[in-house]
Design a protein around this motif. Structure first.
Motif, PDB file in Angstrom:
ATOM      1  N   TYR A  68       0.840  -1.192   0.000  1.00  0.00           N
ATOM      2  CA  TYR A  68       0.000   0.000   0.000  1.00  0.00           C
ATOM      3  C   TYR A  68       0.878   1.246   0.000  1.00  0.00           C
ATOM      4  O   TYR A  68       2.055   1.205   0.357  1.00  0.00           O
ATOM      5  N   TYR A  83       0.035  -4.809   3.540  1.00  0.00           N
ATOM      6  CA  TYR A  83      -1.228  -4.970   4.252  1.00  0.00           C
ATOM      7  C   TYR A  83      -1.640  -6.430   4.211  1.00  0.00           C
ATOM      8  O   TYR A  83      -1.186  -7.206   3.374  1.00  0.00           O
ATOM      9  N   LEU A  92      -2.772  -2.372   7.938  1.00  0.00           N
ATOM     10  CA  LEU A  92      -1.627  -1.790   7.251  1.00  0.00           C
ATOM     11  C   LEU A  92      -0.402  -1.927   8.147  1.00  0.00           C
ATOM     12  O   LEU A  92      -0.485  -1.694   9.354  1.00  0.00           O
TER      13      LEU A  92
END
Length: 121
Positions: A68, A83, A92
């Motif tokens: 991410y 994640y 996350l």
């Protein structure tokens, strides 16, 4: 007691444009690699695509490869890492700080992260 409800299965739905964007790389937008069109939203907890708060203060890109990238207004450091999907949430894990941030799936098409409601970008 018999229940007629089958367990819910998470399924990722990507259209041809999303698949092509993944294969060819996404067009950069604010350094996050956001797709120029509304991303496909998956059923249940598994979400892949670009997300942002209505005020534009928070942006989040969940990539199909399990990584991410994010952006928070007023912060110089942009969060990035990996994640994982954990039930009805996405966790996350920041690559630099090690900070773990839960992202809750409110209902199809909306996420909640640290008090911010995120919609598909």
């Amino acid at each position: 007691m018999h229940s007629s409800h089958a367990p819910r299965v998470d399924t990722t739905v990507l259209d041809a444009a999303a698949m092509l964007a993944i294969a060819m790389g996404r067009t950069p937008d604010a350094g996050l690699g956001l797709a120029p069109q509304r991303p496909a939203v998956v059923t249940g907890a598994a979400v892949v695509g670009a997300w942002r708060s209505q005020d534009g203060m928070v942006r989040l890109q969940l990539r199909i490869d399990g990584t991410y990238a994010g952006q928070v207004a007023g912060r110089r450091k942009r969060p990035a890492g990996t994640y994982r999907i954990d039930g009805a949430s996405v966790v996350l894990h920041d690559a630099v700080s090690g900070l773990k941030t839960p992202v809750t799936v409110l209902h199809e098409g909306e996420l909640e992260m640290a008090g911010h409601r995120l919609l598909p970008a």
